[in-house]
Motif scaffolding. Structure first.
Motif, PDB file in Angstrom:
ATOM      1  N   VAL A 222      20.970  46.786  19.157  1.00  0.00           N
ATOM      2  CA  VAL A 222      21.998  47.381  19.996  1.00  0.00           C
ATOM      3  C   VAL A 222      21.693  46.973  21.434  1.00  0.00           C
ATOM      4  O   VAL A 222      20.659  47.331  21.962  1.00  0.00           O
ATOM      5  CB  VAL A 222      21.980  48.930  19.881  1.00  0.00           C
ATOM      6  CG1 VAL A 222      23.122  49.525  20.693  1.00  0.00           C
ATOM      7  CG2 VAL A 222      22.081  49.370  18.438  1.00  0.00           C
ATOM      8  N   SER A 223      22.565  46.225  22.056  1.00  0.00           N
ATOM      9  CA  SER A 223      22.312  45.831  23.438  1.00  0.00           C
ATOM     10  C   SER A 223      22.534  47.019  24.350  1.00  0.00           C
ATOM     11  O   SER A 223      23.319  47.912  24.042  1.00  0.00           O
ATOM     12  CB  SER A 223      23.246  44.693  23.853  1.00  0.00           C
ATOM     13  OG  SER A 223      24.549  45.189  24.074  1.00  0.00           O
ATOM     14  N   PRO A 224      21.839  47.071  25.518  1.00  0.00           N
ATOM     15  CA  PRO A 224      22.016  48.192  26.427  1.00  0.00           C
ATOM     16  C   PRO A 224      23.460  48.390  26.854  1.00  0.00           C
ATOM     17  O   PRO A 224      23.923  49.519  26.969  1.00  0.00           O
ATOM     18  CB  PRO A 224      21.126  47.803  27.605  1.00  0.00           C
ATOM     19  CG  PRO A 224      20.069  46.938  27.013  1.00  0.00           C
ATOM     20  CD  PRO A 224      20.761  46.164  25.935  1.00  0.00           C
ATOM     21  N   SER A 225      24.199  47.312  27.082  1.00  0.00           N
ATOM     22  CA  SER A 225      25.581  47.476  27.525  1.00  0.00           C
ATOM     23  C   SER A 225      26.438  48.102  26.433  1.00  0.00           C
ATOM     24  O   SER A 225      27.275  48.966  26.680  1.00  0.00           O
ATOM     25  CB  SER A 225      26.159  46.113  27.927  1.00  0.00           C
ATOM     26  OG  SER A 225      26.128  45.219  26.830  1.00  0.00           O
ATOM     27  N   GLN A 226      26.188  47.693  25.174  1.00  0.00           N
ATOM     28  CA  GLN A 226      26.925  48.292  24.063  1.00  0.00           C
ATOM     29  C   GLN A 226      26.536  49.753  23.888  1.00  0.00           C
ATOM     30  O   GLN A 226      27.374  50.625  23.697  1.00  0.00           O
ATOM     31  CB  GLN A 226      26.636  47.524  22.770  1.00  0.00           C
ATOM     32  CG  GLN A 226      27.213  46.108  22.748  1.00  0.00           C
ATOM     33  CD  GLN A 226      26.728  45.342  21.542  1.00  0.00           C
ATOM     34  OE1 GLN A 226      25.605  45.510  21.106  1.00  0.00           O
ATOM     35  NE2 GLN A 226      27.577  44.498  21.005  1.00  0.00           N
ATOM     36  N   ALA A 227      25.224  50.000  23.985  1.00  0.00           N
ATOM     37  CA  ALA A 227      24.747  51.359  23.791  1.00  0.00           C
ATOM     38  C   ALA A 227      25.309  52.296  24.830  1.00  0.00           C
ATOM     39  O   ALA A 227      25.700  53.422  24.538  1.00  0.00           O
ATOM     40  CB  ALA A 227      23.213  51.379  23.832  1.00  0.00           C
ATOM     41  N   ALA A 228      25.356  51.839  26.085  1.00  0.00           N
ATOM     42  CA  ALA A 228      25.841  52.698  27.154  1.00  0.00           C
ATOM     43  C   ALA A 228      27.277  53.120  26.903  1.00  0.00           C
ATOM     44  O   ALA A 228      27.667  54.254  27.178  1.00  0.00           O
ATOM     45  CB  ALA A 228      25.727  51.967  28.492  1.00  0.00           C
ATOM     46  N   ALA A 229      28.081  52.199  26.364  1.00  0.00           N
ATOM     47  CA  ALA A 229      29.488  52.512  26.128  1.00  0.00           C
ATOM     48  C   ALA A 229      29.660  53.480  24.970  1.00  0.00           C
ATOM     49  O   ALA A 229      30.662  54.192  24.890  1.00  0.00           O
ATOM     50  CB  ALA A 229      30.259  51.229  25.856  1.00  0.00           C
ATOM     51  N   LYS A 230      28.680  53.547  24.065  1.00  0.00           N
ATOM     52  CA  LYS A 230      28.823  54.345  22.854  1.00  0.00           C
ATOM     53  C   LYS A 230      28.073  55.663  22.892  1.00  0.00           C
ATOM     54  O   LYS A 230      28.204  56.464  21.977  1.00  0.00           O
ATOM     55  CB  LYS A 230      28.324  53.535  21.647  1.00  0.00           C
ATOM     56  CG  LYS A 230      29.126  52.276  21.360  1.00  0.00           C
ATOM     57  CD  LYS A 230      28.510  51.536  20.176  1.00  0.00           C
ATOM     58  CE  LYS A 230      29.275  50.254  19.857  1.00  0.00           C
ATOM     59  NZ  LYS A 230      28.648  49.532  18.718  1.00  0.00           N
ATOM     60  N   ILE A 231      27.262  55.900  23.898  1.00  0.00           N
ATOM     61  CA  ILE A 231      26.458  57.121  23.917  1.00  0.00           C
ATOM     62  C   ILE A 231      27.363  58.338  24.037  1.00  0.00           C
ATOM     63  O   ILE A 231      28.156  58.453  24.967  1.00  0.00           O
ATOM     64  CB  ILE A 231      25.449  57.107  25.077  1.00  0.00           C
ATOM     65  CG1 ILE A 231      24.462  55.949  24.926  1.00  0.00           C
ATOM     66  CG2 ILE A 231      24.669  58.426  25.104  1.00  0.00           C
ATOM     67  CD1 ILE A 231      23.545  55.766  26.112  1.00  0.00           C
ATOM     68  N   GLN A 232      27.233  59.228  23.075  1.00  0.00           N
ATOM     69  CA  GLN A 232      28.028  60.451  23.060  1.00  0.00           C
ATOM     70  C   GLN A 232      27.128  61.658  23.297  1.00  0.00           C
ATOM     71  O   GLN A 232      25.982  61.686  22.844  1.00  0.00           O
ATOM     72  CB  GLN A 232      28.719  60.617  21.704  1.00  0.00           C
ATOM     73  CG  GLN A 232      29.573  59.451  21.265  1.00  0.00           C
ATOM     74  CD  GLN A 232      30.128  59.661  19.861  1.00  0.00           C
ATOM     75  OE1 GLN A 232      30.665  60.726  19.547  1.00  0.00           O
ATOM     76  NE2 GLN A 232      29.986  58.659  19.010  1.00  0.00           N
ATOM     77  N   HIS A 233      27.664  62.636  24.014  1.00  0.00           N
ATOM     78  CA  HIS A 233      26.979  63.920  24.150  1.00  0.00           C
ATOM     79  C   HIS A 233      27.569  64.834  23.086  1.00  0.00           C
ATOM     80  O   HIS A 233      28.634  65.405  23.269  1.00  0.00           O
ATOM     81  CB  HIS A 233      27.179  64.483  25.546  1.00  0.00           C
ATOM     82  CG  HIS A 233      26.366  65.723  25.806  1.00  0.00           C
ATOM     83  ND1 HIS A 233      26.253  66.298  27.044  1.00  0.00           N
ATOM     84  CD2 HIS A 233      25.613  66.494  24.977  1.00  0.00           C
ATOM     85  CE1 HIS A 233      25.495  67.370  26.972  1.00  0.00           C
ATOM     86  NE2 HIS A 233      25.093  67.508  25.719  1.00  0.00           N
ATOM     87  N   LEU A 234      26.874  64.950  21.971  1.00  0.00           N
ATOM     88  CA  LEU A 234      27.395  65.678  20.815  1.00  0.00           C
ATOM     89  C   LEU A 234      26.887  67.114  20.823  1.00  0.00           C
ATOM     90  O   LEU A 234      25.713  67.370  21.107  1.00  0.00           O
ATOM     91  CB  LEU A 234      26.948  64.967  19.540  1.00  0.00           C
ATOM     92  CG  LEU A 234      27.416  65.526  18.195  1.00  0.00           C
ATOM     93  CD1 LEU A 234      27.615  64.388  17.204  1.00  0.00           C
ATOM     94  CD2 LEU A 234      26.382  66.519  17.621  1.00  0.00           C
ATOM     95  N   THR A 235      27.766  68.032  20.525  1.00  0.00           N
ATOM     96  CA  THR A 235      27.385  69.433  20.328  1.00  0.00           C
ATOM     97  C   THR A 235      27.829  69.855  18.941  1.00  0.00           C
ATOM     98  O   THR A 235      29.009  69.759  18.592  1.00  0.00           O
ATOM     99  CB  THR A 235      28.030  70.347  21.386  1.00  0.00           C
ATOM    100  OG1 THR A 235      27.647  69.905  22.697  1.00  0.00           O
ATOM    101  CG2 THR A 235      27.589  71.787  21.193  1.00  0.00           C
ATOM    102  N   SER A 236      26.889  70.317  18.141  1.00  0.00           N
ATOM    103  CA  SER A 236      27.184  70.711  16.762  1.00  0.00           C
ATOM    104  C   SER A 236      27.974  72.019  16.756  1.00  0.00           C
ATOM    105  O   SER A 236      28.031  72.737  17.761  1.00  0.00           O
ATOM    106  CB  SER A 236      25.874  70.890  15.989  1.00  0.00           C
ATOM    107  OG  SER A 236      25.237  72.088  16.404  1.00  0.00           O
ATOM    108  N   PRO A 237      28.579  72.364  15.612  1.00  0.00           N
ATOM    109  CA  PRO A 237      29.285  73.659  15.522  1.00  0.00           C
ATOM    110  C   PRO A 237      28.396  74.843  15.878  1.00  0.00           C
ATOM    111  O   PRO A 237      28.872  75.848  16.411  1.00  0.00           O
ATOM    112  CB  PRO A 237      29.728  73.705  14.058  1.00  0.00           C
ATOM    113  CG  PRO A 237      29.860  72.263  13.668  1.00  0.00           C
ATOM    114  CD  PRO A 237      28.770  71.544  14.401  1.00  0.00           C
ATOM    115  N   GLY A 238      27.097  74.722  15.625  1.00  0.00           N
ATOM    116  CA  GLY A 238      26.161  75.807  15.937  1.00  0.00           C
ATOM    117  C   GLY A 238      25.569  75.739  17.325  1.00  0.00           C
ATOM    118  O   GLY A 238      24.691  76.541  17.665  1.00  0.00           O
ATOM    119  N   GLY A 239      26.010  74.769  18.127  1.00  0.00           N
ATOM    120  CA  GLY A 239      25.546  74.681  19.504  1.00  0.00           C
ATOM    121  C   GLY A 239      24.330  73.799  19.728  1.00  0.00           C
ATOM    122  O   GLY A 239      23.772  73.786  20.831  1.00  0.00           O
ATOM    123  N   ILE A 240      23.896  73.030  18.737  1.00  0.00           N
ATOM    124  CA  ILE A 240      22.781  72.094  18.907  1.00  0.00           C
ATOM    125  C   ILE A 240      23.297  70.843  19.608  1.00  0.00           C
ATOM    126  O   ILE A 240      24.260  70.218  19.150  1.00  0.00           O
ATOM    127  CB  ILE A 240      22.159  71.707  17.544  1.00  0.00           C
ATOM    128  CG1 ILE A 240      21.739  72.950  16.760  1.00  0.00           C
ATOM    129  CG2 ILE A 240      20.988  70.755  17.753  1.00  0.00           C
ATOM    130  CD1 ILE A 240      20.596  73.705  17.334  1.00  0.00           C
TER     131      ILE A 240
END
Length: 489
Positions: free
Chosen positions: A58-76
């Protein structure tokens, strides 16, 4: 060990060696003790998965575009990169606390916990637990650094449910059976005994004593021969109950899984942990001011020299300037000033390196080399001289330009697998960096000016060095070897 400065809870080795993805160097085992306990049979049966994981680039440029801040249904919460290049998932996670939460007279608790969490849990004994890991080629490990208790999980996509369930069981219902505890304790004690005749280990221990004194950072993460035999199962259960909690949990996941599925897995794995940790406050501390020198007598052919001093914390606005100029002095492998002066010009040592190390409550720079006993004085003098020179003069414009160019280009290699990217994303969270740091990082490097570099060099090295020398006493350097001694003064 080419890696990002993000791996600052280990050593930021800035490309001078190629040892392992996380970049721990000589200081790691005696200094940080970032120990990953993987049974040999588990490792052997997971080679196929590891080899496949290495293909997941995974190249850094690709990774940067795909990084998600995920929050689970339980708040994790987690930082997440969905990547279907290969059917694999890599997860890194950590809890605040680490070995700094060991009781003062029980250093080594966190390390033992890390070694024992996968030794049976829930309704599975140690043998059955590892058979389950082996059968599915699941890689699961735990480690304790100064400030964090970390974990790593890697698996094939189709085995994700079982992998996450085994991790849940290890975190929430470890057995700590007497037979397993004593077997692992004996292994740790054997390692500690070996360290008593290892000059590098002794140098690191002494450096800790000089730099941090009675502070928790002054103690060894893996404990000592007095503390480890006294650690009880109650001590380990107390540590687990205080440290493994959701409020300090940080997670990074890279791999072939969709956000909805990952959210459910995170809730299943971490959702039943305590809501809040109960951590003992750890005070900030600045390493002892140089110059200071300590000598540890050990009758071995090669003398080890460890040197360092107060560093720059990751949150410091001048951190990147310090990181760049440190690359010039000792972090740049064959191109560093110390390598040229000590190895190439004088032939005093096979290798010499120096790195920045930053922690939650302090920061140091630290370096290491080994030389013939009768040349230890010359080696120490050469290091001192080069450190004084860069502190007084700073780098040249050519050195600064080349260092910045290298540090920008090396980021591509530092994040070239799913595993490395997950490790980086976890460390970025621990270092309180923004989620788009990968995109911004090269601009931060470019912004370092010559004035910044000179100021950082003077700040880091203007006071000289804390130096620890382990080896034969100077007057005995030319004498035949005798029985090892460990007198310290």
């Amino acid at each position: 060990m080419a890696r990002e400065e993000a791996f600052g809870n280990g050593l930021s080795d800035q490309g001078h060696r190629d040892h392992q993805a996380r970049g721990e160097a000589f200081v790691t085992y005696p200094f940080l003790r970032a120990r990953h306990f993987l049974h040999t049979r588990q490792f052997a049966l997971s080679v196929v998965a590891s080899a496949a994981l290495a293909l997941a680039t995974v190249s850094p440029s690709q990774a940067a575009a795909k990084i998600q801040h995920l929050t689970s249904p339980g708040g994790i919460e987690a930082w997440f990169v969905q990547d279907a290049t290969v059917p694999l998932i890599a997860m890194e996670y950590s809890f605040a606390g680490g070995s700094a939460q060991d009781p003062k007279d029980k250093s080594g608790v966190a390390n033992l916990v890390g070694d024992l969490l996968d030794e049976g849990s829930g309704d599975l004994d140690s043998k059955t637990f590892h058979e389950r890991l082996d059968r599915r080629a699941i890689e699961l490990s735990f480690s304790a650094t100064r400030d964090t208790f970390r974990g790593s999980l890697r698996m094939l996509r189709d085995n994700k449910d079982e992998a996450f369930d085994l991790l849940r069981s290890a975190l929430t219902s470890p057995h700590f059976e007497t037979a397993d505890v004593e077997r692992i304790r004996s292994q740790v004690i054997s390692g500690l005994r070996r360290e008593t005749t290892n000059p590098t280990s002794l140098a690191s221990r002494k450096f800790l004593e000089v730099a941090f004194g009675e502070h928790p950072y002054g103690r060894q993460s893996n404990g000592n021969l007095d503390s480890v035999p006294t650690i009880t199962v109650a001590d380990m259960r107390d540590y687990v109950g205080r440290v493994l909690a959701k409020d300090t949990l940080k997670i990074a996941v890279v791999g072939d899984v969709d956000p909805a599925t990952l959210g459910k897995l995170l809730d299943h794995t971490f959702g039943s942990l305590p809501a809040k940790a109960n951590l003992v406050p750890v005070p900030d501390i600045e390493a002892a001011r140089p110059p200071q020198r300590a000598f540890v007598t050990l009758d071995v052919p090669q003398t080890v020299i460890t040197f360092g001093g107060p560093g720059v914390k990751r949150s410091d606005p001048n951190f990147m300037a310090a990181y760049v100029v440190n690359h010039i002095l000792g972090g740049g492998g064959l191109s560093s000033r110390l390598y040229r002066e000590v190895r190439e010009k004088r032939g005093l040592a096979y290798s010499v390196f120096e790195s920045l190390l930053w922690m939650e409550h302090s920061a140091v720079f630290i370096g290491n080399t080994g030389t013939r006993a009768d040349r230890a004085g010359d080696t120490t003098e050469a290091i001192d001289k080069e450190v004084r020179r860069i502190a007084e003069e700073g780098p040249t414009q050519k050195e600064l330009d080349e260092a910045k160019s290298y540090l920008k280009g090396s980021q591509m290699l530092a994040l070239d697998t799913s595993s490395k990217l997950a490790q980086a994303l976890l460390q970025y969270q621990q270092d309180k960096l923004p989620i788009d740091y990968i995109e911004k990082r090269n601009a931060v490097v470019d912004a370092v000016t010559m004035d910044d570099a000179k100021a950082a060099a003077k700040r880091l090295w203007g006071q000289g060095l804390l130096t620890v020398v382990v080896g034969r006493a100077p007057q005995a350097a030319a004498q035949p070897a005798a029985a090892p001694a460990t007198k310290s003064n």
